[in-house]
Design an enzyme around this catalytic site. Structure first.
Site, short mmCIF file in Angstrom:
data_model
loop_
_atom_site.label_atom_id
_atom_site.label_comp_id
_atom_site.label_asym_id
_atom_site.label_seq_id
_atom_site.Cartn_x
_atom_site.Cartn_y
_atom_site.Cartn_z
N ASP A 112 -2.95 -0.29 6.25
CA ASP A 112 -3.81 -0.66 5.12
C ASP A 112 -3.32 -1.96 4.47
O ASP A 112 -4.12 -2.78 4.02
CB ASP A 112 -3.81 0.46 4.09
CG ASP A 112 -4.65 1.65 4.56
OD1 ASP A 112 -5.11 1.62 5.71
OD2 ASP A 112 -4.82 2.60 3.77
N HIS A 172 -5.62 4.73 6.22
CA HIS A 172 -4.84 5.50 5.26
C HIS A 172 -3.39 5.68 5.70
O HIS A 172 -2.73 6.65 5.28
CB HIS A 172 -5.48 6.87 4.98
CG HIS A 172 -6.78 6.78 4.23
ND1 HIS A 172 -6.86 6.38 2.92
CD2 HIS A 172 -8.06 7.02 4.65
CE1 HIS A 172 -8.14 6.38 2.54
NE2 HIS A 172 -8.88 6.76 3.58
N GLU A 186 1.08 5.62 0.20
CA GLU A 186 0.48 6.93 0.41
C GLU A 186 1.27 7.92 -0.44
O GLU A 186 2.49 7.81 -0.57
CB GLU A 186 0.53 7.34 1.89
CG GLU A 186 -0.17 6.37 2.83
CD GLU A 186 -1.63 6.14 2.50
OE1 GLU A 186 -2.27 7.06 1.92
OE2 GLU A 186 -2.15 5.04 2.78
N ASP A 191 0.86 -1.17 0.00
CA ASP A 191 0.00 0.00 0.00
C ASP A 191 0.90 1.23 0.00
O ASP A 191 1.94 1.26 0.69
CB ASP A 191 -0.92 0.04 1.22
CG ASP A 191 -1.88 1.20 1.15
OD1 ASP A 191 -2.90 1.10 0.43
OD2 ASP A 191 -1.61 2.24 1.79
#
Length: 603
Positions: free
Chosen positions: A210, A205, A63, A61
């Protein structure tokens, strides 16, 4: 950055016994394997596939500062490596994006500019992540909405002049759409699925949280697709395909099939053969029928009816393709459209009479092979070639059989009045003059099409100059049909008249693939293993190969498609002629044949 995993016990090893390869497979031997009714087969791991519990998944994941790699950067990477439900390792780090994080992103993720100020740049993080992930070695990269994460990772590797490993990617969003209904969840967001499957970690998030939640979602989804036939690594590539569940469940029909060339038969409830096909890898090809790659509605109907698969493993791909043709002709399966009536191919020949004419026929005696062109793919093509030849000479087109001496009171047709026929019916031409007039036609049938091609092309140019483009196009299509028929004749005539050909091709894995051809028919095929004497296999093959007597009909020893498959194989680079029993003409194409001329296109 890299959190070590707890130790995972290795699986017990299994010893597999490999059957010794047979030196020769007779073409008429029909065996059944892997259908529950044949001889048991000891399968290797490569034949079974890799079960999902043995597959390594790297769930990642990211960001970022925005929604696209163009103008946005990665701010955090989180990843979890799992296999068989066990966590093998975790990877997490913030990344200094080199630009300010937008306030809305900070609100969404909680990552501030101050948090990433001391973090390493992507140029340091990405190599470490790729090393952790071990992508490109059978590892599957997993992400929720995977296109987003993969785009950022690939874009970063390209900017750093690194090679993207091109791993197999599994998107849990796409997988969820296949097995999670709207009644269960209003959408397929990670937070929604996490709540549905009661994941141990709540997504917030942040990359690692995540990724951990996605791991639990992945395991829950794999549990649902298992009953649909997604049980091995090879199934993941099509796990998100829009295939009806009842059809996907039938993918188990491919379990245990060998990874070898061969022929497969889909059978119906009563054991009837519904469809026959061929493959260089039987198991892989049969599995493809139960994926979105199979879009033919008629085949989908067949798959819904099918109850099993029978296979005939073959020594070589050529043998498999020939077997397929023969089984289609013999069994006439309802869902096969091609090659079902090979004996109906039309020919073009001159009739045997005092004043011969061109005729489209279904059968040509072997003794008349030099007076015929074909076989053509359709009657329309044969007719077009006939019309092309009729235009280059004063060839009569009337169908009555004309005597050598004209009948009293005979009347000429309108073609004679137009000067397009010498009117042998009324004595306008005797036998000698008629023979001179149709000499270009005889030459074309005997593989010398130069004069015919030159005459037709001259006519096409004249029509085009007069802007009679539709008529020019008709002449062009006739010329194409003539050249295609002549090329096929020139290619097959030496093959079908040669009593025996023994040829060999070196295999990529070592050894030799050996083929025995008699009068254009595949009489046997064999594989000489690496290190063995191939001439011993050749002698065995010739002694045990199918006996093929000279055919009474042109190309009568085998269907035309089979002889063309053999010709394709013989024309491959690296094929060597071991021995040839010569026929009435050399095993070669004529120097002045149709192959010298370009087949006109439709452009």
């Amino acid at each position: 950055m890299w959190v070590p995993a707890r130790t995972v016990a290795p699986m017990a090893s299994t010893t597999l016994l490999d059957a010794a390869p047979g030196a020769r497979l007779r073409l008429d031997d029909v065996t059944r394997a892997a259908d529950g009714r044949g001889v048991p087969v000891q399968l290797g791991l490569d034949e079974i596939g890799t079960p999902l519990h043995e597959v390594t998944f790297v769930v990642v994941d990211l960001e970022t500062t925005g929604g696209s790699p163009a103008g946005s950067e990665i701010t955090e990477i989180g990843a979890v490596k799992v296999r068989g439900g066990e966590v093998l390792g975790e990877f997490q780090t913030l990344v200094n994006p080199g630009l300010a994080i937008p306030p809305m992103i900070t609100v969404l993720t909680g990552i501030t500019n101050a948090m990433v100020m001391a973090a390493p740049p992507i140029t340091e993080v990405l190599p470490a992540f790729l090393e952790f992930a071990g992508l490109g070695h059978g590892t599957v990269l997993v992400a929720h909405n995977a296109g987003f994460d993969v785009d950022f990772l690939r874009h970063a590797t390209e900017r750093m002049d690194l090679e993207w490993p091109r791993p197999q990617v599994l998107d849990t969003v796409a997988l969820a759409r296949r097995v999670v209904t709207r009644d269960e969840a209003p959408n397929h967001k990670l937070s929604t699925l996490a709540a549905l499957f009661s994941t141990a970690v709540t997504p917030d998030h942040r990359a690692l949280h995540d990724a951990r939640a996605t791991v639990d979602v992945l395991h829950a989804l794999l549990g649902r697709v298992g009953p649909l036939g997604v049980t091995h690594l090879e199934d993941l590539a099509t796990a998100t395909d829009p295939v009806p569940a009842r059809r996907r469940r039938k993918v188990s029909m491919a379990d245990g099939l060998p990874d070898t060339p061969g022929v497969y038969q889909f059978v119906g409830p009563g054991g009837e053969v519904l469809y026959v096909g061929t493959a260089v890898n039987l198991r892989r090809r049969v599995r493809q029928y139960f994926t979105a790659a199979e879009k033919r509605a008629r085949i989908g109907e067949m798959l819904d009816i099918a109850t099993g698969v029978r296979t005939v493993p073959c020594a070589t791909a050529l043998e498999a393709r020939v077997r397929e043709l023969r089984q289609i002709a013999e069994l006439d399966p309802p869902y096969n459209r091609r090659s079902r009536r090979p004996e109906r191919r039309p020919w073009l020949r001159l009739t045997d009479e005092a004043f011969p004419r061109l005729s489209v026929v279904r059968r040509v005696p072997a003794t008349d092979l030099h007076r015929a062109l074909g076989p053509f793919s359709s009657r329309g093509s044969a007719t077009a070639a006939m019309e092309a030849l009729q235009e280059i000479a004063g060839l009569r087109r009337c169908t009555p059989r004309l005597p050598a001496v004209p009948r009293a009171g005979a009347n000429a047709c309108v073609l004679a009045e137009m000067g397009r026929c010498g009117a042998p019916c009324t004595g306008g031409q005797d036998g000698r003059a008629y023979a001179v007039a149709i000499a270009p036609v005889r030459a074309a049938l005997a593989s010398d099409v130069d004069q015919a091609v030159a005459t037709i092309r001259e006519r096409i140019a004249g029509l085009a100059a007069q802007q009679r483009y539709e008529e020019a196009a008709t002449e062009r299509d006739r010329l194409r049909a003539l050249l295609q028929g002549a090329r096929r004749t020139e290619r097959l005539r030496p093959l079908v008249t040669t009593p025996e050909i023994v040829a060999a091709r070196r295999r990529d894995e070592g050894g030799w693939e050996i083929v025995l051809v008699r009068h254009g028919r595949l009489a046997g095929t064999a594989v000489s293993p690496h290190g063995a004497d191939p001439m011993a296999v050749v002698a065995s093959l010739r002694a045990g190969g199918e006996a093929v007597p000279p055919p009474a009909d042109a190309c009568g020893a085998a269907p035309v498609e089979e002889s063309e498959l053999v010709a394709d194989w013989l024309e491959q680079a690296g094929v060597r002629l071991v021995d040839v029993v010569p026929g009435p003409e050399p095993l070669a194409c004529p120097v002045r044949g149709a192959a010298r001329h370009e087949v006109p296109g439709r452009g």
